[in-house]
Scaffold this active site. Sequence first.
Site, PDB file in Angstrom:
ATOM      1  N   HIS A 181       0.828  -1.203   0.000  1.00  0.00           N
ATOM      2  CA  HIS A 181       0.000   0.000   0.000  1.00  0.00           C
ATOM      3  C   HIS A 181       0.870   1.263   0.000  1.00  0.00           C
ATOM      4  O   HIS A 181       2.002   1.243   0.491  1.00  0.00           O
ATOM      5  CB  HIS A 181      -0.946  -0.003   1.216  1.00  0.00           C
ATOM      6  CG  HIS A 181      -1.900  -1.149   1.244  1.00  0.00           C
ATOM      7  ND1 HIS A 181      -1.639  -2.308   1.937  1.00  0.00           N
ATOM      8  CD2 HIS A 181      -3.105  -1.331   0.635  1.00  0.00           C
ATOM      9  CE1 HIS A 181      -2.657  -3.161   1.772  1.00  0.00           C
ATOM     10  NE2 HIS A 181      -3.555  -2.593   0.976  1.00  0.00           N
ATOM     11  N   HIS A 182       0.313   2.328  -0.545  1.00  0.00           N
ATOM     12  CA  HIS A 182       1.036   3.601  -0.575  1.00  0.00           C
ATOM     13  C   HIS A 182       1.234   4.160   0.841  1.00  0.00           C
ATOM     14  O   HIS A 182       0.280   4.159   1.630  1.00  0.00           O
ATOM     15  CB  HIS A 182       0.237   4.610  -1.425  1.00  0.00           C
ATOM     16  CG  HIS A 182       0.865   5.967  -1.476  1.00  0.00           C
ATOM     17  ND1 HIS A 182       0.157   7.137  -1.292  1.00  0.00           N
ATOM     18  CD2 HIS A 182       2.156   6.339  -1.663  1.00  0.00           C
ATOM     19  CE1 HIS A 182       0.981   8.163  -1.386  1.00  0.00           C
ATOM     20  NE2 HIS A 182       2.201   7.712  -1.611  1.00  0.00           N
ATOM     21  N   GLY A 183       2.422   4.646   1.132  1.00  0.00           N
ATOM     22  CA  GLY A 183       2.696   5.212   2.457  1.00  0.00           C
ATOM     23  C   GLY A 183       2.188   6.645   2.569  1.00  0.00           C
ATOM     24  O   GLY A 183       2.956   7.584   2.798  1.00  0.00           O
ATOM     25  N   THR A 213      -3.838   6.890  -3.573  1.00  0.00           N
ATOM     26  CA  THR A 213      -2.838   7.935  -3.841  1.00  0.00           C
ATOM     27  C   THR A 213      -1.504   7.283  -4.214  1.00  0.00           C
ATOM     28  O   THR A 213      -1.369   6.069  -4.172  1.00  0.00           O
ATOM     29  CB  THR A 213      -2.651   8.822  -2.601  1.00  0.00           C
ATOM     30  OG1 THR A 213      -2.457   7.961  -1.470  1.00  0.00           O
ATOM     31  CG2 THR A 213      -3.870   9.696  -2.356  1.00  0.00           C
TER      32      THR A 213
END
Length: 396
Positions: A181-183, A213
Amino acid sequence: ANGIERPKGYNVSFHFNSKAEQHHFGQSHPMKPWRLTLTKQLVLSYGLQFAMDIFETLPATMDQLAAFHSRDYLEYLSRITPDQSEVIANNFKIFGLGPEGDCPVFDGMWDYCRLYSGASIDAARNLISNQADIAINWSGGLHHAMKKWASGFCYINDIVLAIQQLLTVVPRVLYVDIDIHHGDGVQHAFWSTDRVMTLSYHKFDPETFFPGTGGKDETGPKNLVNPGAHYSLNVPLHDGIDDAQYEDLFDHCTGACIEKFNPQAIVLQCGADSLGGDRLGKFNLNIKAHGHCVDFVKRRSHNRRLLVIGGGGYTPRNVARAWCHETSLCVGATLRNQLPAHIPYRQAFMSAENGGGELYPNLSHITTRRHENKHDKGYLESLKKNIDEQLKYVEN
Ligand code: TV1
Ligand code: CA
Ligand code: ZN
């Protein structure tokens, strides 16, 4: 003096809290804190505790958490109980909490938050005081939590708190995130500064995949007078990326960031949901490729401080195997290719996947549930080029 060069040993510290591991998010929730018990048991069964300093940490205090989070949100988190009437009466939605959702209010939630955050803060402090070259907290890495609300299984952003600690003693920190997942929470927290560079590798599909995002053009404020412009870097990926592709991409992009940004400390979030066979993830990575990232960053760290933290990971036996392997990479040990005979929870490591036989390290582990690889060479090259372009604006 006698001309014999000894390879530099690394002082490694391992931060944990047994109580954190005993919490439950709720029946069908994918986040299982007991994967941390499984990880620790595997680490202990291999005797890795003799090659590191082990610290059982205290819970973070309200004031420590308030270094990033708003007091309103913290007050609410500390008071709310699973009692539904109270949940509803308190209008939980503004704080990102709720029954059935990603961030349920469960028994002991506040203690759990203080424990995993305390461990990351402790780990950062141990690096600051030069007690360790590499500090590990597998219970941390909860990268989605925002200043005023919970998001994506994350209530407190322990990573932001740890980076803030590091920034009290070093000018620049590089944050690298290999969770699938995007941080987003970490990126957002340091969006407007050039003292923290964030680099996240993730599955990117705004229509269907959380949080949506992290596109390749999300590089910082578009106002170029803002110091944060070009200091947020993203490597958006599709389903099914394989070991060779990921390793090549990781080495190129992470290597370039370390070289150009020249940080004094690196924080590596090692979310294990990027492994093949993960319950939520869709990549095809083996433990070998995941571990390669840790080893690469360690080898490029030289005299920099390195904080290694956990994150996602929803197939517990693989999470434990990956993080145990990565602990061994940090201390520079090579583990034998068989589970210790007397490991507690031995059953948990047995699965249909490998016919119920030995599992560790068995660095290639995916035999089932392969995802179609949606990457071609052209796309992967364009991602590297994009990072190179951004780094032209960075000089240290
Ligand atoms: C309760 C019970 C919650 C079963 C959540 C998977 C569940 C998920 C559940 C789930 C699930 C997500 C969304 C929600 C968009 C939102 C630790 C409206 C089987 C760092 C967080 C993923 C990842 C959140 C955290 C994601 C981390 N996926 N079953 N929820 N919807 N949320 O998609 O990066 O790994 O899935
Ligand atoms: Ca990521
Ligand atoms: Zn994740």
